[in-house]
Design a protein around this motif. Sequence first.
Motif, mmCIF file in Angstrom:
data_model
loop_
_atom_site.group_PDB
_atom_site.id
_atom_site.type_symbol
_atom_site.label_atom_id
_atom_site.label_comp_id
_atom_site.label_asym_id
_atom_site.label_seq_id
_atom_site.Cartn_x
_atom_site.Cartn_y
_atom_site.Cartn_z
ATOM 1 N N LYS A 14 -0.241 -2.648 23.456
ATOM 2 C CA LYS A 14 -1.166 -2.084 22.162
ATOM 3 C C LYS A 14 -1.735 -0.763 22.705
ATOM 4 O O LYS A 14 -1.671 0.276 22.022
ATOM 5 C CB LYS A 14 -2.215 -2.799 21.766
ATOM 6 C CG LYS A 14 -1.622 -3.965 20.982
ATOM 7 C CD LYS A 14 -2.874 -4.771 20.516
ATOM 8 C CE LYS A 14 -2.717 -5.847 19.403
ATOM 9 N NZ LYS A 14 -3.851 -6.498 18.737
ATOM 10 N N ALA A 50 -11.870 -8.355 13.318
ATOM 11 C CA ALA A 50 -11.954 -6.793 14.125
ATOM 12 C C ALA A 50 -13.367 -6.569 13.813
ATOM 13 O O ALA A 50 -13.955 -6.030 14.925
ATOM 14 C CB ALA A 50 -11.033 -6.099 13.327
ATOM 15 N N GLU A 71 -8.368 -3.358 17.304
ATOM 16 C CA GLU A 71 -7.249 -3.595 16.439
ATOM 17 C C GLU A 71 -6.923 -5.118 16.330
ATOM 18 O O GLU A 71 -6.720 -5.815 17.203
ATOM 19 C CB GLU A 71 -6.162 -2.775 16.733
ATOM 20 C CG GLU A 71 -5.033 -2.557 15.722
ATOM 21 C CD GLU A 71 -3.894 -3.473 16.137
ATOM 22 O OE1 GLU A 71 -3.204 -3.852 15.460
ATOM 23 O OE2 GLU A 71 -3.991 -3.960 17.344
ATOM 24 N N ALA A 125 -1.875 -5.016 10.063
ATOM 25 C CA ALA A 125 -2.769 -4.712 11.331
ATOM 26 C C ALA A 125 -3.920 -4.258 10.631
ATOM 27 O O ALA A 125 -4.000 -3.351 9.465
ATOM 28 C CB ALA A 125 -2.308 -3.488 12.147
ATOM 29 N N ALA A 127 -7.268 -1.676 11.921
ATOM 30 C CA ALA A 127 -7.847 -0.990 12.908
ATOM 31 C C ALA A 127 -9.081 -0.808 12.683
ATOM 32 O O ALA A 127 -9.469 -0.238 11.188
ATOM 33 C CB ALA A 127 -7.108 0.413 13.353
ATOM 34 N N ARG A 203 0.694 -1.043 13.338
ATOM 35 C CA ARG A 203 -0.760 -0.701 13.954
ATOM 36 C C ARG A 203 -0.739 1.002 13.712
ATOM 37 O O ARG A 203 -1.838 1.528 13.454
ATOM 38 C CB ARG A 203 -0.264 -0.988 15.586
ATOM 39 C CG ARG A 203 -1.338 -0.624 16.228
ATOM 40 C CD ARG A 203 -1.399 -1.228 17.726
ATOM 41 N NE ARG A 203 -0.271 -1.855 17.918
ATOM 42 C CZ ARG A 203 0.358 -3.131 17.602
ATOM 43 N NH1 ARG A 203 -0.802 -3.874 17.058
ATOM 44 N NH2 ARG A 203 1.482 -3.498 17.882
ATOM 45 N N LEU A 207 -3.623 2.905 12.329
ATOM 46 C CA LEU A 207 -4.427 3.843 12.954
ATOM 47 C C LEU A 207 -4.569 5.296 12.133
ATOM 48 O O LEU A 207 -5.170 5.925 12.043
ATOM 49 C CB LEU A 207 -3.452 4.168 14.408
ATOM 50 C CG LEU A 207 -3.892 2.973 15.363
ATOM 51 C CD1 LEU A 207 -3.157 3.278 16.679
ATOM 52 C CD2 LEU A 207 -5.445 2.915 15.694
#
Length: 214
Positions: A14, A50, A71, A125, A127, A203, A207
Amino acid sequence: MGKKIWFLTGNLGKVKEAKQHLQKLGYDVEQLVVDVEITEPQADNIKAVAEAKITQALPHLPNENDMLLVEDAGLFIEHLNGFPGVYSAYALNTIGCNGVLKLLAHLESEDPVMNGQMRSAEFQAVAALWTGEGILFGNGICPGWISQKIDGEGGFGFDPIFIPFDLDAIGKPLAPGNYGETSTHGATFAAVELDKKQLFSHRMRALNDLISQL
Ligand code: IMP
């Protein structure tokens, strides 16, 4: 050197992905290792997990002017009602990729379009970034399907059994059976270069969603 982002994760795969991606956007990403145990709450969504990690890790940020990133991701398989989902790390460590394939073995079809429909799954995901003033959240989804066998040596986690759906010209995922501008041509995430995975990755999408709010 850009603004520093400490990434709290034990997963070097990651870190590599976030570094490669966020460096291009002017951020300097470094792995944050803390000497206390960060616990994951029993939660039914990855956002709550998270957020709990940010709260626990904040006192350990090396410099209060830096940012803190966590994340959390999971693989959600439709036919298994979203399993392993929030239990993805546990499932990987116990039944592993082979165990997931066994759970779906009765769904095998020779027809790739049928397979894409029956074996559909998505990576999700979240973040979360502590900016110094508050927490921002970014979301990312990567739809695809579970392969019939382990394929590829690269990546990490469930990469060897996950095939993303193709993307159209603006990067939007297509329904199974449709050919798009961007495709792994039936290969799993573990069988393609990292640059390629990044085009699809949950991911990267999480992001990007996060960075767009800064
Ligand atoms: P985490 O809690 O975010 O670390 O992720 C939960 C589980 O999902 C871990 O076991 C990861 O290996 C797996 N996972 C997360 N992201 C990916 C990915 O991009 N590819 C494959 N597996 C992943």
